[in-house]
Write a protein that holds these residues in place. Structure first.
Motif, PDB file in Angstrom:
ATOM      1  N   SER A  97       0.862  -1.179   0.000  1.00 20.20           N
ATOM      2  CA  SER A  97       0.000   0.000   0.000  1.00 20.20           C
ATOM      3  C   SER A  97       0.905   1.238   0.000  1.00 20.20           C
ATOM      4  O   SER A  97       2.122   1.118   0.184  1.00 20.20           O
ATOM      5  N   GLN A 111      -3.132  -2.550  -1.323  1.00 19.31           N
ATOM      6  CA  GLN A 111      -3.572  -1.155  -1.168  1.00 19.31           C
ATOM      7  C   GLN A 111      -4.454  -1.035   0.064  1.00 19.31           C
ATOM      8  O   GLN A 111      -5.111  -2.006   0.440  1.00 19.31           O
ATOM      9  N   THR A 112      -4.462   0.163   0.662  1.00 20.97           N
ATOM     10  CA  THR A 112      -5.331   0.364   1.833  1.00 20.97           C
ATOM     11  C   THR A 112      -6.054   1.705   1.778  1.00 20.97           C
ATOM     12  O   THR A 112      -6.773   2.060   2.707  1.00 20.97           O
ATOM     13  N   THR A 145      -8.676   4.582   1.148  1.00 26.87           N
ATOM     14  CA  THR A 145     -10.143   4.581   1.031  1.00 26.87           C
ATOM     15  C   THR A 145     -10.612   4.924  -0.384  1.00 26.87           C
ATOM     16  O   THR A 145     -11.495   4.254  -0.931  1.00 26.87           O
ATOM     17  N   ARG A 165      -9.635   2.162  -2.834  1.00 32.47           N
ATOM     18  CA  ARG A 165     -10.481   0.978  -2.596  1.00 32.47           C
ATOM     19  C   ARG A 165     -11.848   1.176  -3.260  1.00 32.47           C
ATOM     20  O   ARG A 165     -12.383   0.278  -3.910  1.00 32.47           O
ATOM     21  N   ASN A 221     -13.507  -1.098  -6.130  1.00 33.45           N
ATOM     22  CA  ASN A 221     -14.772  -1.815  -5.902  1.00 33.45           C
ATOM     23  C   ASN A 221     -15.923  -1.343  -6.787  1.00 33.45           C
ATOM     24  O   ASN A 221     -16.910  -2.054  -6.943  1.00 33.45           O
ATOM     25  N   ASN A 259      -8.053  -4.970   1.445  1.00 33.92           N
ATOM     26  CA  ASN A 259      -6.698  -4.440   1.216  1.00 33.92           C
ATOM     27  C   ASN A 259      -5.910  -5.250   0.191  1.00 33.92           C
ATOM     28  O   ASN A 259      -5.197  -4.677  -0.631  1.00 33.92           O
TER      29      ASN A 259
END
Ligand code: 0RQ
Length: 490
Positions: A57, A79-80, A82, A85, A89, A368
């Motif tokens: 990340s 990856q972390t 927000t 992500r 998604n 993640n």
């Protein structure tokens, strides 16, 4: 150059390799300038996206900025962030999740396309092309060597006296690969810098603080998980399954992993130990100061800003006790198996047979990524997965009939630990494992439901009921609580 000029060397569709591992060691002002450049191009109606290779990340000034600028063509590995992500998604950003140790060699093998530009945060760079990374190494040596242009973000916030903390080496590729001569956690096998042809280096100066956030305070559940882990190892030593001198520890990323390490450090019955891991978190630094951890080998100092400032103020002390390696070495399975690493990682979800989901919420949304958990789990002396027994105020059971996504299989997972206890899966059949996990680890609210699932499942090597294996997930999706599970009759 300044950051804006350097960012403009990167072209639409380029593949860019970034330094660092977690927020540690990531470039900051060049990616921010790149995001601005992408937005300007988009406003003019021009396409602008880049492929991204990173160690793990990164910080918000990299992953966050490029995700918000809609400037990512492709992203791998962990990856972390927000915003990133969300982009993954929603399907905007194609994301390839892979074991962290494999990325450098797969880039060299050409499996993932070329690397056009590398952006490397450094604390020092010399006229003859020696680049000294800051507090994270990741894939930096490989992307610096492969790239046509190397943008060095010389970040003076990090002291150049860090030189000497790193052990930089790149593996030779098959068929010429030899053994990695690391026989103890402390062994050094490389150089204190990355060396590239100086003619491809561009330097951008900066003085930008790290993006290191803190950890959630230890609570009742994480303390109990930590105590269960420590007590498990004390018993292993007492019963002769663990050398009395103990073995090096790898512990994953996040709040739970940090709490587990603290508990092990506080236990009087566990001897002083060493760490061979990827991310060195705050708890390791605290335990190093108290003398409980004698040495730490890792890929990054993934610590809060107060903690990294403490390290920089006392560099000589920490340089004697720490080595930072590229991820293909810190996470290498050959070394993990040789040193007999104790691997402790966190599961999102486990099934009653010991399969682990580390990455996907309800099988669909990426959390993640697998990170280095697979690198360590498969080759470990003993592999442990920890998790609170429930999430979201008890509405989600971490223990389900079947994982909704599988990252680590029943064959690699030896021990599962929750706040309720320790399930020892070694040498047990699937049915025995199911009873062990249900009775030792599952939350009491869910135990009768899991017992029912097993009782009604067809008999065989593994009791598997295809009509009901996702009934917990279905109940959560339809009612918001897994406890409302309804079994389908066949
Ligand atoms: O959600 O943030 O909304 O509260 O997941 O969970 O309990 O804070 O745990 O910070 O230790 O992270 C597995 C994600 C755990 C991490 C994971 C929700 C929960 C919470 C976070 P909120 P916690 P942690 C080396 C090792 C994979 C990679 C790895 C991880 C949030 O440890 O990414 O091991 N591991 N790398 O409420 C839905 C469930 C849930 C759930 C928890 N079953 N369903 N949500 N949550 N369980 C590191 C590197 O490779 C760099």
């Amino acid at each position: 150059m300044n950051a804006d000029e350097a960012a403009r060397l990167i072209k639409n569709e380029d593949n860019v390799g970034f330094s660092g591992f977690t927020h540690a060691g990531c470039p900051k002002i060049v990616p921010t300038a790149l995001a601005k450049y992408a937005e300007e191009e988009h406003e003019k109606g021009n396409p602008f996206k880049v492929g991204m290779f990173t160690g793990a990340s990164t910080g918000d000034m990299l992953d966050g900025a490029l995700a918000r600028a809609h400037a990512i063509k492709f992203r791998t590995p962990y990856q972390t962030n927000t915003d990133l992500r969300k982009s993954i998604n929603t399907g905007e950003v194609p994301y390839f999740d892979m074991h962290l140790s494999s990325l450098a060699q797969e880039l060299r093998y050409g499996f993932l396309g070329g690397v056009d530009v590398a952006v490397i945060e450094a604390c020092d760079v010399t006229e003859n092309g020696e680049i000294v990374p800051t507090c994270g190494v990741g894939i930096s040596p490989t992307v610096a060597n492969l790239a046509k242009i190397v943008i060095v973000e010389l970040n003076k916030w990090n002291p150049k006296e860090m030189r000497g903390m790193h052990d930089i080496v790149e593996l030779q590729d098959p068929p010429l690969r030899r053994e990695i001569p690391i026989y103890s956690v402390r062994d050094r096998i490389g150089k204190d810098h990355i060396k590239v042809d100086p003619s491809k280096i561009i330097v951008v100066e900066s003085n930008t603080p790290n993006e290191g956030g803190g950890f959630a305070p230890v609570d009742e559940v994480t303390t109990q998980i930590g105590n269960n882990v420590a007590n498990f190892f004390i018993k292993e030593m007492a019963e002769g399954r663990m050398p009395k001198s103990f073995l090096p520890i790898q512990s994953g990323v996040g709040n739970i992993a940090n709490a587990v390490l603290s508990a092990m450090g506080e236990s009087k019955e566990i001897p002083d130990f060493e760490v061979y891991t990827e991310v060195i978190q705050d708890a390791v630094i605290d335990l190093m100061e108290s003398g409980r951890i004698k040495f730490a080998s890792g890929c990054s100092l993934t610590v809060s800003n107060p903690c990294i400032e403490k390290i920089y103020k006392n560099l000589d002390f920490f340089k004697e006790r720490t080595v930072l390696r590229p991820s293909e070495i810190s996470n290498n399975q050959e070394v993990v198996r040789r040193l007999g690493i104790i691997a402790i990682n966190t599961a999102l979800e486990a099934d009653i047979f010991g399969n682990i989901n580390s990455t996907h919420v309800l099988g669909t949304k990426m959390m993640n990524g697998i990170g280095g958990s697979g690198d360590f789990t498969r080759g470990a002396y003993v592999s442990v997965f920890v998790t609170p027994s429930t999430a979201k105020d008890g509405k989600i059971s971490a223990f389900v009939p079947l994982v909704s996504h599988e990252d680590h299989s029943e064959h690699s997972v030896k021990i599962v630990i929750s706040e309720y206890g320790v399930a020892d899966l070694r040498g047990k059949s699937p049915l025995e494992r199911a009873h062990e996990i249900i009775e030792k680890c599952a939350h009491p609210d869910y135990r009768p439901l899991l017992r029912e699932y097993i009782a009604n499942a067809p008999k065989g090597q593994t009791p598997f009921d295809m009509y009901n294996c996702f009934a917990f997930h279905k109940a959560f999706t339809e009612t918001g609580d897994m406890r409302n599970v309804k079994w389908e009759k066949k």
